[in-house]
Write an enzyme that holds these catalytic residues in place. Structure first.
Site, PDB file in Angstrom:
ATOM      1  CG  ASP A 160      -2.214   0.856   0.845  1.00  0.00           C
ATOM      2  OD1 ASP A 160      -2.157   1.641  -0.118  1.00  0.00           O
ATOM      3  OD2 ASP A 160      -3.220   0.772   1.556  1.00  0.00           O
TER       4      ASP A 160
HETATM    5  C1  BGC Z   1      -4.999   3.256  -0.130  1.00  0.00           C
HETATM    6  C2  BGC Z   1      -5.114   2.228  -1.218  1.00  0.00           C
HETATM    7  C3  BGC Z   1      -4.978   2.885  -2.558  1.00  0.00           C
HETATM    8  C4  BGC Z   1      -3.632   3.589  -2.611  1.00  0.00           C
HETATM    9  C5  BGC Z   1      -3.346   4.233  -3.939  1.00  0.00           C
HETATM   10  C6  BGC Z   1      -3.755   4.107  -0.284  1.00  0.00           C
HETATM   11  O1  BGC Z   1      -3.764   5.186   0.584  1.00  0.00           O
HETATM   12  O2  BGC Z   1      -5.011   2.609   1.134  1.00  0.00           O
HETATM   13  O3  BGC Z   1      -6.319   1.528  -1.093  1.00  0.00           O
HETATM   14  O4  BGC Z   1      -5.101   1.949  -3.585  1.00  0.00           O
HETATM   15  O5  BGC Z   1      -3.614   4.575  -1.602  1.00  0.00           O
HETATM   16  O6  BGC Z   1      -4.156   5.303  -4.178  1.00  0.00           O
END
Ligand code: BGC
Length: 752
Positions: free
Chosen positions: A291
């Site tokens: 993530d």
């Molecule tokens: C989120 C993810 C997301 C990623 C990219 C993160 O802050 O937890 O679910 O896909 O950002 O945008």
């Protein structure tokens, strides 16, 4: 690129086939192609494939010369970037792809990721709302449309679906999931993945999906986003894992790990989750992306001592791609030189990433998603909006209609429409709407204006929030300004029916949007009570991204409609339901609490040693509130009524049980019902919940029509995971329940 093409030509002659769509893990043509590229790559280039950057410079301007953006740009040119996220639009995608393909030594194309969570530019309902439809075909179609629209903008990978189960409405990201139940959540995960990926990933209108966040993210303590997760083995195997396992079975090509720690180890550095379970036991052959910055965050967690250590922990644990921590690109080579990371792990990660790129057809044509004509034609097209409207209508849940105020009469009525959310064209888009145009949703006001044979008067009543806010800013709630109350009260007093649209603004749910109160935010409860004093004919329409505790409203307001955040076509869908042009059929995918103190609350709880209700004190209960939710999981009404009869259990042998029930439409209009089947394993070596959903069917019935619905229960439905993670079926007494909600059911027993 030239070198790669030469290697392929030789290979293709040898194997005589060039487009296998085989996710089985057997050595396919793609595996051979991947191996041949790998043999050409330097260690730095391999590490580069594991590096993902966010869209970084003003792509329409000159390339940057200094700072962070310049570093990223240089890395891209040197073949040290495997993927980018948040670059979107054909023109921009071509620009970055061109650098990767034409300027780097091997010309390996980028995979372009984006959060296509519930639509790209055209927004369908938030996933929690879609889940309320229990309509797997329509959910799949919604994902298919999202993929088609996003692919037309040059994107080939979505960070969706989020398959985290959550029982805690305080957590803002419940809007992004399928609710509290693992069975429903697993089927919805499969539908979404099949919708995004289609039957052939290399088609230019399908994109790779990503099951996230592995694992436990929805169980953040006290519903506070990113918080510690500490769950027992039984919950992990039976509640958290199943939708992820279902995603692997559905052929999902990527996974994302999560921000939280699980039992003391951050998910990103968690070998048990990523290597033992996902890539080991479940044989997942796609790749795992971290993530956002989650590798580096292991330092703050107190698990890694510095960036280098974080990279070591993550790669050894099975995180294949680094999203925005910059630690793989900067640290992995040294770690390999020092013998702390084995190069075979790098090879494995790179193979997984290249494989997905091949499957997407990016090596055949890196610009296959980049067609300017197609982009113009598809984005925001009628096809997208028609699908979004269909999904939106099906997502609405009728919670109360005691005095049959609904459906509204179409003529001769004076209707007062009240609430800032009624004219809000932004909030229905939810919070994951990066590519949507601001203020582009059809508002409830606009939707209702189309029924023009009634008199419609609008008054705001009160603002929910103050000022503007966006994805990255806090929402400020209006707790003081009541200046518009008076006008709304006067409009309500003169109306035959008041439609009050209340709830949360779009950015009150989503990432980092936890709440400790679950009532109507700001002054809306007060407004509701003031309006009620002058007119009792109120239809309350809720717009929200999570279950709300609306106990007062449930007591006094006769008609309540749960309309979530329904996306671009929100107002049209709501108006059609209010006027009866669509008979609501949604069922709640999450329990609605009476009071935030009941949370986490869910229908499939355990009985405890002291179940109730009892007359004496010492049983498991609250002094000041019932145990039961305000509206349970699976609950939802229709403008017609349904009757269940004749529950039969037969043919209990070979761990196979046939269950049938008769359902009839006992009302006056056509309607749809979700017939739900639950079981309870009365005695088990690891205790089982009081009820577990194990089947459902969506049926449409004309007035007075009846149908017999049949279910078959097999080992898959009757068994469970024990605390060693083994799936077992135990003989004994079971109960089966069938009905239109988790709490209103017929029941029968059988012996296995
Ligand atoms: C989120 C993810 C997301 C990623 C990219 C993160 O802050 O937890 O679910 O896909 O950002 O945008």
């Amino acid at each position: 690129m030239k070198k790669i093409i030469l290697v392929f030509t030789v290979l293709l002659i040898i194997v005589g086939c060039n487009s296998p769509k085989n996710y089985s893990g057997k050595l396919s043509v793609i595996d051979l192609k991947v191996d041949s590229i790998l043999s050409l790559m330097t260690l730095e280039e391999k590490i580069g494939q594991m590096n993902q950057y966010n869209g970084f410079w003003d792509l329409t301007g000159p390339a940057p010369n200094e700072g962070d953006a310049a570093n990223k740009y240089n890395h891209l040119k040197q073949g040290l970037v495997g993927s980018m996220l948040n670059v979107r639009g054909v023109e921009d995608v071509i620009k970055v792809q061109k650098i990767a393909v034409e300027e780097t030594r091997l010309g390996i194309p980028l995979i372009i990721g984006f959060d296509v969570v519930h639509g790209y530019e055209t927004q369908s309902p938030i996933p929690l709302a879609e889940s309320a439809s229990w309509d797997l075909e329509t959910i799949k179609k919604s994902a298919e449309m999202a993929a088609k629209e996003a692919a037309a903008a040059g994107i080939n990978w979505t960070f969706a679906p989020m398959v985290d189960i959550s029982r805690d409405a305080r957590w803002g990201r419940v809007m992004e999931g399928a609710g509290e139940d693992a069975y429903l959540g697993s089927l919805i995960a499969k539908a979404r993945i099949e919708g995004f990926q289609g039957d052939d990933l290399s088609k230019s209108n399908t994109i790779a999906a990503c099951a996230k966040h592995f694992a436990g993210y929805g169980f953040a303590e006290s519903g506070r986003d990113y918080n510690t997760v500490d769950v027992g083995t039984s919950t992990l195997y039976n509640t958290i894992f199943p939708p992820f396992k279902a995603s692997v079975d559905a052929g999902v090509r990527t996974f994302m790990n999560s921000f939280n720690e699980l039992n003391g180890i951050p998910a990103t550095g968690n070998k048990f989750l990523q290597r033992d379970i996902l890539k080991g036991k479940w044989n997942f052959d796609g790749f795992m992306v971290s993530d956002w910055g989650s590798i580096m965050e292991m330092i703050a967690h107190g698990h890694a001592k510095d960036k280098k250590h974080a990279a070591e922990l993550a790669v050894n644990a099975g995180s294949d791609m680094d999203m925005e921590s910059y630690v793989y690109v900067n640290e992995l080579k040294t770690l390999i030189d020092e013998g702390k990371v084995n190069v075979t792990l790098i090879d494995d990660a790179v193979k997984r990433i290249l494989k997905v790129k091949f499957e997407l057809g990016l090596f055949d044509n890196p610009y296959r998603y980049c067609d300017l004509e197609r982009e113009k034609e598809i984005i925001g097209s009628k096809e997208m909006h028609d699908a979004a409207l269909d999904m939106a209508k099906k997502s609405i849940v009728l919670l109360k209609n005691d005095n049959d105020l609904l459906p509204l009469k179409k003529t001769g009525q004076k209707i007062a429409l009240i609430g800032a959310l009624a004219s809000d064209k932004n909030s229905p888009l939810g919070s994951w709407r990066i590519a949507a145009k601001d203020n582009s949703a059809v508002s409830v006001l606009e939707g209702m204006q189309q029924y023009n044979e009634n008199e419609l008067v609008y008054a705001k009543g009160t603002d929910v929030s103050i000022g503007t806010h966006n994805f990255a800013s806090e929402v400020k709630i209006n707790t003081t300004d009541k200046s518009e109350f008076k006008k709304a009260i006067s409009v309500a007093r003169k109306a035959d029916v008041v439609v009050l649209v209340l709830g949360e603004v779009g950015f009150q749910s989503g990432e980092a949007r936890s709440r400790t109160e679950l009532g109507l935010p700001g002054l809306q409860q007060e407004l509701l009570e003031e309006i009620y004093k002058v007119n009792k004919n109120i239809v309350l329409v809720l717009n929200n991204g999570r279950p709300l505790a609306i106990t007062w409203a449930d007591k006094y307001i006769s008609s309540i409609v749960e309309a979530w955040q329904l996306g671009s076509q929100s107002g049209n869908a709501i108006a059609q339901v209010l006027y009866g042009d669509y008979n609501p059929s949604g069922k709640l995918p999450m329990s609605f609490p009476r009071n935030v103190g009941q949370v986490p609350i869910y229908y499939n709880y355990k009985n405890t040693g002291r179940p109730g209700p009892k007359k004496e004190v010492f049983w498991s209960h609250y002094q000041d509130e019932k145990n039961s939710p305000l509206y349970p999981f699976g609950y939802g009404l229709s403008y017609t009524t349904f009757k269940y009869d004749n529950l039969q259990v037969s043919n209990v042998n070979n761990n196979k049980v046939n269950v049938s029930v008769q359902i009839s439409n006992s009302g006056d209009v056509k309607g749809k019902e979700v017939v739900q089947l639950y079981i309870r394993d009365e005695v088990a070596s690891v205790t089982r919940p009081v009820k577990e959903l194990k089947g459902f069917e969506l049926v449409e019935l004309k007035p007075k029509e009846a149908k017999t619905i049949e279910f078959v229960l097999t080992d898959k439905e009757l068994g469970f995971y024990n605390n060693e993670g083994a799936f077992i079926v135990e003989p004994g007494t079971f109960k089966v329940f069938v009905g239109g909600s988790s709490d209103k059911t017929l029941d029968a027993d059988f012996e296995l």
